[in-house]
Motif scaffolding. Structure first.
Motif, short mmCIF file in Angstrom:
data_model
loop_
_atom_site.label_atom_id
_atom_site.label_comp_id
_atom_site.label_asym_id
_atom_site.label_seq_id
_atom_site.Cartn_x
_atom_site.Cartn_y
_atom_site.Cartn_z
N UNK A 104 45.35 34.38 33.78
CA UNK A 104 45.12 33.44 34.88
C UNK A 104 45.84 33.88 36.15
N UNK A 105 45.25 33.55 37.29
CA UNK A 105 45.88 33.79 38.58
C UNK A 105 46.35 32.48 39.18
N UNK A 106 46.59 32.49 40.47
CA UNK A 106 47.14 31.32 41.16
C UNK A 106 46.24 30.10 40.99
N UNK A 118 38.39 32.85 43.52
CA UNK A 118 37.29 33.63 44.10
C UNK A 118 36.56 34.51 43.08
N UNK A 119 37.32 35.19 42.20
CA UNK A 119 36.68 36.02 41.18
C UNK A 119 35.87 35.16 40.21
N UNK A 120 36.39 33.97 39.89
CA UNK A 120 35.67 33.07 39.01
C UNK A 120 34.39 32.54 39.63
N UNK A 187 36.13 41.71 30.75
CA UNK A 187 36.13 41.78 32.20
C UNK A 187 37.44 42.42 32.67
N UNK A 188 37.39 43.71 32.94
CA UNK A 188 38.57 44.40 33.44
C UNK A 188 39.28 45.24 32.40
N UNK A 189 40.10 46.17 32.90
CA UNK A 189 40.78 47.11 32.03
C UNK A 189 41.81 46.48 31.13
N UNK A 190 42.55 45.49 31.63
CA UNK A 190 43.57 44.84 30.80
C UNK A 190 42.93 44.09 29.64
N UNK A 222 36.10 43.80 36.30
CA UNK A 222 36.49 42.42 36.59
C UNK A 222 35.82 42.01 37.91
N UNK A 223 35.35 40.77 38.02
CA UNK A 223 34.72 40.35 39.27
C UNK A 223 35.60 40.58 40.50
N UNK A 224 36.92 40.51 40.32
CA UNK A 224 37.80 40.76 41.47
C UNK A 224 37.64 42.18 42.01
#
Length: 262
Positions: A104-106, A118-120, A187-190, A222-224
């Motif tokens: 999760x982000x901010x 925004x990515x979501x 979604x994304x490398x991590x 990842x959408x970001x």
């Protein structure tokens, strides 16, 4: 009757999901157990049948249980590098498609739901282009807590490190077993590192079907990443991965969808 290997793997999995991080074994046993666990993650053997005295739980009940466990997940909290608010998952517990992000982000921490920033919002539009709504799929993250950057973090975010991914890995693995999706999108490398135990990046993993606990996995950006890289080629690359998912799930694909971003 379950084999010794099956019983050992089931026991170790249960201990990991209960927060146990260490147990005393000699070097030979450690090597055998480690190999068994790695084999089980790649292609799990059937788990021993539950004892008759164990109550059956619906997928919804399993997720309620996992959410409660995640809120006080000691392996993650002991690290001291993750923030306090737990962000679990959202969506259809009986979904055919499961999407797994990084952390999760901010905005996710603030709203208590994954992929709402925004990515979501971009992910929601991508799903819409596939003919899906958020309520049709199950959305989660490998890491259930926002990675910390210190007291003055503000709205800044960072990707989870290997230790944080490993600490939260038993939770997402248990979610996969509960949901039993037909397909997973990393979604994304991590996310790929946390689910697949790989050190390769997205570019090396895209365009192929991989596997986690017997479930087909597609790795994509990842959408970001698209928010930072507006190149048509990047958008087309992610969309090709989603087209492959649609084909896997035998979803209808229109000519318009087939030619997006060309």
């Amino acid at each position: 009757m379950p084999t010794l290997k099956q019983l050992a793997v089931a026991t170790l999995t249960h201990l990991a999901e209960s927060g146990c991080e260490r147990m005393a074994v000699d070097d030979e046993a450690r090597g055998i157990l480690r190999q068994w666990m790695l084999d089980a993650r790649k292609t799990p053997e059937p788990r021993p049948a539950a004892q008759p005295s164990e109550p059956e739980m619906s997928v919804e009940e399993k997720l309620v249980y996992l959410r409660r466990r995640a809120a006080d997940w000691k392996p993650a909290k002991r690290l001291g590098t993750l923030r306090e608010t737990m962000v679990f998952a959202v969506g259809n517990p009986r979904a055919r498609l499961m999407l797994v992000g990084e952390a999760p982000g901010y905005e996710e921490e603030r709203q208590g739901e994954p992929f709402v920033g925004p990515a979501g919002q971009l992910l929601t539009r991508i799903l819409g282009a596939m003919g899906l709504q958020r309520s049709d799929v199950y959305i989660s993250n490998v890491c259930k807590f926002r990675p910390s950057m210190g007291e003055n973090q503000g709205t800044a975010n960072r990707a989870p490190n290997p230790e944080e991914l490993a600490a939260c890995s038993p939770l997402i693995m248990a979610e996969i077993r509960a949901i039993q999706p037909e397909c997973i999108v990393c979604l994304g490398g991590s996310s790929a590192k946390g689910l697949l135990g790989t050190q390769q990046g997205v570019s090396a993993l895209r365009g192929q079907w991989l596997e986690c606990q017997g479930v087909p996995v597609r790795v994509t950006y990842h959408p970001s990443y698209l928010l930072r890289n507006e190149a048509l080629s990047a958008r087309r690359a992610l969309w090709e991965d989603m087209l492959a998912v649609m084909q896997r799930l035998q979803m209808p694909i229109s000519e318009k969808q087939q030619n997006y971003f060309r």
